[in-house]
Design a protein around this motif. Structure first.
Motif, PDB file in Angstrom:
ATOM      1  N   TYR A  76      46.945  38.056  49.973  1.00 16.90           N
ATOM      2  CA  TYR A  76      48.023  38.931  49.502  1.00 16.90           C
ATOM      3  C   TYR A  76      47.973  40.168  50.392  1.00 16.90           C
ATOM      4  O   TYR A  76      47.379  41.188  50.037  1.00 16.90           O
TER       5      TYR A  76
ATOM      6  N   LEU B 137      48.748  43.719  49.286  1.00 15.31           N
ATOM      7  CA  LEU B 137      47.791  44.348  48.372  1.00 15.31           C
ATOM      8  C   LEU B 137      46.594  44.911  49.136  1.00 15.31           C
ATOM      9  O   LEU B 137      46.066  45.969  48.778  1.00 15.31           O
TER      10      LEU B 137
ATOM     11  N   ILE C 262      37.222  47.481  49.778  1.00 12.29           N
ATOM     12  CA  ILE C 262      37.449  46.159  49.200  1.00 12.29           C
ATOM     13  C   ILE C 262      36.107  45.581  48.765  1.00 12.29           C
ATOM     14  O   ILE C 262      35.315  45.132  49.573  1.00 12.29           O
ATOM     15  N   GLY C 263      35.855  45.623  47.461  1.00 13.49           N
ATOM     16  CA  GLY C 263      34.609  45.097  46.906  1.00 13.49           C
ATOM     17  C   GLY C 263      34.756  43.638  46.514  1.00 13.49           C
ATOM     18  O   GLY C 263      35.752  42.987  46.837  1.00 13.49           O
ATOM     19  N   GLU C 264      33.757  43.150  45.789  1.00 12.71           N
ATOM     20  CA  GLU C 264      33.739  41.730  45.411  1.00 12.71           C
ATOM     21  C   GLU C 264      34.991  41.328  44.632  1.00 12.71           C
ATOM     22  O   GLU C 264      35.636  40.341  44.925  1.00 12.71           O
ATOM     23  N   ALA C 265      35.293  42.110  43.600  1.00 12.41           N
ATOM     24  CA  ALA C 265      36.404  41.735  42.730  1.00 12.41           C
ATOM     25  C   ALA C 265      37.734  41.857  43.461  1.00 12.41           C
ATOM     26  O   ALA C 265      38.594  40.978  43.367  1.00 12.41           O
ATOM     27  N   SER C 266      37.912  42.937  44.221  1.00 10.17           N
ATOM     28  CA  SER C 266      39.211  43.098  44.875  1.00 10.17           C
ATOM     29  C   SER C 266      39.381  42.092  46.000  1.00 10.17           C
ATOM     30  O   SER C 266      40.495  41.651  46.284  1.00 10.17           O
ATOM     31  N   LYS C 267      38.272  41.692  46.624  1.00 11.16           N
ATOM     32  CA  LYS C 267      38.325  40.600  47.597  1.00 11.16           C
ATOM     33  C   LYS C 267      38.774  39.316  46.883  1.00 11.16           C
ATOM     34  O   LYS C 267      39.693  38.631  47.325  1.00 11.16           O
ATOM     35  N   HIS C 268      38.144  39.043  45.768  1.00 15.67           N
ATOM     36  CA  HIS C 268      38.475  37.831  45.006  1.00 15.67           C
ATOM     37  C   HIS C 268      39.944  37.831  44.589  1.00 15.67           C
ATOM     38  O   HIS C 268      40.600  36.788  44.568  1.00 15.67           O
ATOM     39  N   LEU C 269      40.460  39.012  44.257  1.00 15.98           N
ATOM     40  CA  LEU C 269      41.817  39.083  43.696  1.00 15.98           C
ATOM     41  C   LEU C 269      42.913  39.258  44.743  1.00 15.98           C
ATOM     42  O   LEU C 269      44.085  39.340  44.390  1.00 15.98           O
ATOM     43  N   THR C 270      42.540  39.335  46.028  1.00 16.40           N
ATOM     44  CA  THR C 270      43.584  39.463  47.054  1.00 16.40           C
ATOM     45  C   THR C 270      43.506  38.373  48.121  1.00 16.40           C
ATOM     46  O   THR C 270      44.375  38.308  48.978  1.00 16.40           O
ATOM     47  N   GLU C 271      42.499  37.521  48.060  1.00 15.73           N
ATOM     48  CA  GLU C 271      42.375  36.454  49.064  1.00 15.73           C
ATOM     49  C   GLU C 271      42.809  35.117  48.486  1.00 15.73           C
ATOM     50  O   GLU C 271      42.523  34.820  47.328  1.00 15.73           O
ATOM     51  N   LEU C 272      43.483  34.330  49.334  1.00 15.25           N
ATOM     52  CA  LEU C 272      44.032  33.048  48.874  1.00 15.25           C
ATOM     53  C   LEU C 272      43.423  31.878  49.648  1.00 15.25           C
ATOM     54  O   LEU C 272      44.034  30.830  49.763  1.00 15.25           O
TER      55      LEU C 272
ATOM     56  N   PRO D  70      47.179  40.902  39.934  1.00 18.74           N
ATOM     57  CA  PRO D  70      47.543  42.327  39.989  1.00 18.74           C
ATOM     58  C   PRO D  70      48.489  42.647  41.143  1.00 18.74           C
ATOM     59  O   PRO D  70      48.693  41.825  42.039  1.00 18.74           O
TER      60      PRO D  70
ATOM     61  N   THR E  85      50.330  46.509  43.159  1.00 18.67           N
ATOM     62  CA  THR E  85      50.008  47.866  43.609  1.00 18.67           C
ATOM     63  C   THR E  85      49.645  48.802  42.456  1.00 18.67           C
ATOM     64  O   THR E  85      48.692  49.585  42.560  1.00 18.67           O
TER      65      THR E  85
ATOM     66  N   MET F  62      45.966  48.642  41.242  1.00 16.16           N
ATOM     67  CA  MET F  62      44.858  48.709  42.201  1.00 16.16           C
ATOM     68  C   MET F  62      43.666  49.524  41.690  1.00 16.16           C
ATOM     69  O   MET F  62      42.519  49.120  41.914  1.00 16.16           O
TER      70      MET F  62
ATOM     71  N   VAL G 278      41.737  47.173  39.626  1.00 12.69           N
ATOM     72  CA  VAL G 278      41.028  46.212  40.477  1.00 12.69           C
ATOM     73  C   VAL G 278      39.759  46.860  41.038  1.00 12.69           C
ATOM     74  O   VAL G 278      38.687  46.250  41.035  1.00 12.69           O
TER      75      VAL G 278
ATOM     76  N   LEU H 195      37.130  46.940  38.523  1.00  8.67           N
ATOM     77  CA  LEU H 195      36.445  45.638  38.405  1.00  8.67           C
ATOM     78  C   LEU H 195      35.355  45.516  39.473  1.00  8.67           C
ATOM     79  O   LEU H 195      34.300  44.926  39.225  1.00  8.67           O
ATOM     80  N   ASP H 196      35.611  46.088  40.655  1.00  7.65           N
ATOM     81  CA  ASP H 196      34.571  46.094  41.697  1.00  7.65           C
ATOM     82  C   ASP H 196      33.307  46.794  41.202  1.00  7.65           C
ATOM     83  O   ASP H 196      32.199  46.431  41.589  1.00  7.65           O
TER      84      ASP H 196
ATOM     85  N   PRO I 165      36.348  38.374  37.248  1.00  8.24           N
ATOM     86  CA  PRO I 165      37.768  38.296  37.558  1.00  8.24           C
ATOM     87  C   PRO I 165      38.134  36.869  37.953  1.00  8.24           C
ATOM     88  O   PRO I 165      37.408  36.201  38.678  1.00  8.24           O
TER      89      PRO I 165
ATOM     90  N   LEU J 129      41.428  34.807  39.513  1.00 12.31           N
ATOM     91  CA  LEU J 129      42.757  34.991  40.099  1.00 12.31           C
ATOM     92  C   LEU J 129      43.655  33.794  39.802  1.00 12.31           C
ATOM     93  O   LEU J 129      43.222  32.651  39.849  1.00 12.31           O
TER      94      LEU J 129
ATOM     95  N   TRP K 186      45.379  25.151  41.193  1.00 10.30           N
ATOM     96  CA  TRP K 186      44.702  25.907  42.253  1.00 10.30           C
ATOM     97  C   TRP K 186      43.546  26.731  41.682  1.00 10.30           C
ATOM     98  O   TRP K 186      42.449  26.768  42.247  1.00 10.30           O
TER      99      TRP K 186
ATOM    100  N   ARG L  85      39.708  26.574  42.646  1.00 12.00           N
ATOM    101  CA  ARG L  85      39.045  27.794  43.128  1.00 12.00           C
ATOM    102  C   ARG L  85      37.773  28.084  42.342  1.00 12.00           C
ATOM    103  O   ARG L  85      36.749  28.482  42.895  1.00 12.00           O
TER     104      ARG L  85
END
Lengths: 512, 512
Positions: A441, A444, A455-465, B24, B26, B29, B32, B35-36, B43, B45, B422, B426
């Protein structure tokens, strides 16, 4: 035999409606049977209601009139709500038909019962629940008239039992909505302002395509003013030979700086520009508290009478301010990136194509090249609810047969409405979808960076596909489309050519 | 550093919440980023919000406590609304966190702005918008307490700017909700009624699993009464060795006739049964205006204290009314049909599996065999908004690690939430999905037939899914799952065995 359901469909047909995007259920069965008796109304099935509502938006944008949606009670309407929000922001007319429990069953509060009116009010300008079968035709006429006259969403709720009750066949005269009235003193003031050295005409609605754009071009030729489009719009015509339109930047600081460069700004067919999000330390309303701003009409008003009056006031006879940029050039080769992809697209996009640039990051990148492409129409994401591109493409293809539809879509947003591809295949629609597959994403991650957040663990998890990566070619084929995967410039250029030459839907998985 | 977002997440953790199903944007954020800083909150996704909300429902049903969802403004919440409707009908506790535009930006009516509170009220028992960063922890505590105490949906709206404002770290005591009070005179009356020859105990909520079901079994053993479950339920334990529970028929005439066969009906933990739809000439409320009905508690009340009181009143010491049916038998072979498929499943379903029978027509067919299968848990579609099975499976797998999840899904309903597969891939979730691929909205064709409507061109178009047929095996593989396609009994039996032996998600495309 004519019943309440028949009178809804017949009234809609009388008012020129021809298409019904549907995902019905038990409470809509009499309406489905009414469609059986009304072969002039084209039913289009979708696997999810978000496709119905997104398609109705796309249809309205290119056909200039509403389609029906047919949705199953409150949950069906809820599934379509995000794209109805987008349609509301696009001022696209849409008429929703929603079944409701039988009148005598409603108070039982059965499992599917919910507050349909409350839900509908969050995006509709008009909500009506039929109280009798006789009521249905009149309400349908009112719904269509409101949708057309106010460029808005009208939601007609039809109880199950009433749909099947026999009524006398009759036709209904819809209420009329007067067009906007033009204040000629304000037009004179606007004409004077636009003649100043640093003046801009900020346009929306009908000012961005067809006759309205031609008028705007004359105004620019006569005054030397700059034409500006919002960062998002219902419909925009752009390309070589068309008037140059600058798109307002997406991020607030850049947009504010751009507008601050003009001493005079005239708005027409558009609301005053605001920031997409409230970013800390950045502006909210770009034109607030400043001099030199004249607003002729807002987004819900027809821009055309105002542009006509401006042309007259300026005696603007030069037909058009022609864009004289070079034709876009094919990049020399190499790997596919967001940048090379949009360059290839700018070269390959056929004249009169309808481009739906709903990939957020790549869509912005294309904007810089649009003026150097062949003249084409763009339909943008208006309400920010991502994932509408493939559904918008369904409606655009049905509303503009014979035109090539190109959907520049992202993997993140495209995954929202996979179901739309099935309807593209089912209806044999001429849509070429380019999935800009970056497995993230991206917007984001840009927003996290802009907010100064690591970009920590959670935000990495929540923005990568990328875990797992979607196999877009496989998805498309499984939904009935031809598809291929490319990862370099030459491969993408060839795939684009094949996609455009294929009459049905085609998906290109573009690895960037 | 602690900010408003941190205080929401910390408060949720304090109240025992451990999982956040998120999509999530913008405006979320800072949440998010919080959560980190809170690694104890997991989390998860999803590619579409309907997966988040369906997963939260599934999680709540098996874990017995709420999860968070994290959704992007009004359109994100709208995308999750249909499954929140289902969760409301399941009385599953869910706590939604929804970002909102920055307080100073809200009046600008930016593109994504909509009436989030109005939307949330259509399915939430509690809606709160934080007015300050300090407010956020307290509101989060209230939201969690309402969700748990009232078995309901609570939606907390968190403006973007306030999430990032620093606050003092503190903990909040949630409000307490008292349990239901038991009327012992009514319990005595119920005990007397249940001792009559044709008596039924109609159960919901905690009466259908675990300790509650064990109590219900004792009541049945002591009185000889029949145990009845609604046609849909949050969670049901069923199978050999468990008390026999008869499921109320789906169609109204059959359900009415079934209940009319009892002279006494006692209800506990469930609302009075009503018809799913208002079919012409069929009843709406099955128990209306009749004698011999005693209602101990409704759906939102805990059934357990009432069942305990009944057991005491009856001195019901026999531990359980054991179901002594034969073990289900494997069909001898031949083609796969709805009937042979559910027979194979009844044989193959492992003990303690969680079955999600959300395929409408095949799900009904399985009900007849459930008592002859190994003891298992079923999670049913409660609110009638189809397409929740794969999302419910995500939540169930995360809420009950170590248990096998089996989703008996249809092609029509499964296509609603392809995105859920998905997330299954994941997260490596142990879900075996059986797609009953019949290429038709079967229930709608049954409804057309029941309504005496001939299937014309439009209704054929709107109920058939065969043009093109979905390639479910291809879809599943493209979304990261192992998958295979089968079309006979032996093939399905072998595939089911492979699916159950595979630790991650597995999809079987069963051609029926």
């Amino acid at each position: 035999m004519t019943n309440g359901a028949d009178s809804i469909i017949a009234t809609a047909l009388d008012q020129g409606i021809e298409v019904c995007f549907a995902n019905p259920g038990t409470t809509e069965m009499p309406l489905v049977a009414a469609l059986d008796r009304a072969p002039r109304m084209r039913p289009v099935l979708a696997l999810h209601e978000t496709v119905c509502t997104g398609a109705a938006d796309g249809y309205a944008r290119v056909a200039g009139k509403p389609a029906l949606t047919l949705l199953h009670l409150g949950p069906g309407l809820a599934n379509g709500a995000a794209n109805l929000h987008n349609a509301r922001r696009a001022v696209s007319p849409v008429v929703n038909l929603v079944g409701e429990h039988a009148t005598w069953h409603k108070s039982a509060d059965a499992p599917l019962a919910m507050d349909i009116e409350g839900l509908a009010r969050t995006f509709s300008a008009w909500v009506g629940t039929a109280a009798s079968a006789d009521d249905m035709g009149r309400l349908a006429a009112e719904a269509v008239a409101i949708a057309k006259g106010r460029r808005a969403i009208a939601t007609l709720i039809a109880p199950h039992d009433l749909q099947a009750i026999e009524v006398e066949a009759r036709s209904f005269s819809p209420p009329r909505y007067a067009g906007p009235s033009v204040d000629f003193a304000m037009i004179e003031a606007a004409a004077t302002a636009l003649r100043q050295p640093k003046a801009a005409l900020y346009l929306g609605g009908a000012g961005l395509f067809g006759v309205g754009l031609e008028r705007a071009g004359r105004v620019a030729a006569a005054t030397g003013c700059t034409l500006i489009a919002p960062s998002s719009y219902n419909r925009l015509e752009v390309g070589r030979g068309l008037p140059t339109i600058h798109r307002l930047p997406y991020f607030a600081t850049a947009a504010q700086a751009y507008l601050d460069g003009f001493t005079h700004v005239v708005g027409c067919g558009v609301d005053r520009p605001v920031s997409f999000f409230g970013w800390p330390g950045e502006p909210s309303r770009y034109l607030e508290g400043r001099e030199g701003v004249i607003w002729l009409s807002g987004l819900h008003e027809d821009a055309l009478p105002f542009l006509d009056a401006l042309v007259q006031a300026l005696d603007a006879k030069e037909p058009i301010a022609r864009y004289d940029a070079e034709m876009a050039q094919m990049p020399s080769g190499g790997p596919l990136t967001a940048e090379t992809l949009v360059e290839v697209l700018a070269v390959g996009l056929p004249e009169d194509a309808i481009l739906i640039p709903t990939a957020v990051t790549t869509g912005f990148a294309f904007a810089a090249h649009a003026g150097r492409a062949r003249p084409h129409t763009q339909l943008a994401l208006t309400g920010g609810a991502i994932g509408m591109g493939p559904s918008l493409a369904v409606g655009a293809a049905i509303g503009a047969p014979g035109r090539k539809i190109v959907n520049l879509e992202a993997d993140g947003s495209g995954a929202y409405a996979l179901q739309a591809f099935w309807t593209q295949a089912r209806e044999g629609l001429d849509v070429t979808t380019i999935i800009c597959h970056n497995r993230v994403y991206k917007i984001l991650q840009i927003e996290l960076e802009r907010a100064g957040l690591a970009i920590g663990e959670a935000s990495k998890h929540l923005t990568e596909l990328d875990r797992p990566a979607l196999d877009w070619t496989g998805l498309a084929r499984s939904l009935g489309l031809e598809a291929e995967k490319v990862d370099d410039v030459a491969g993408f250029a060839a795939a684009l050519e094949r996609g455009l030459a294929t009459p049905g839907p085609y998906l290109i998985e573009a690895m960037i």
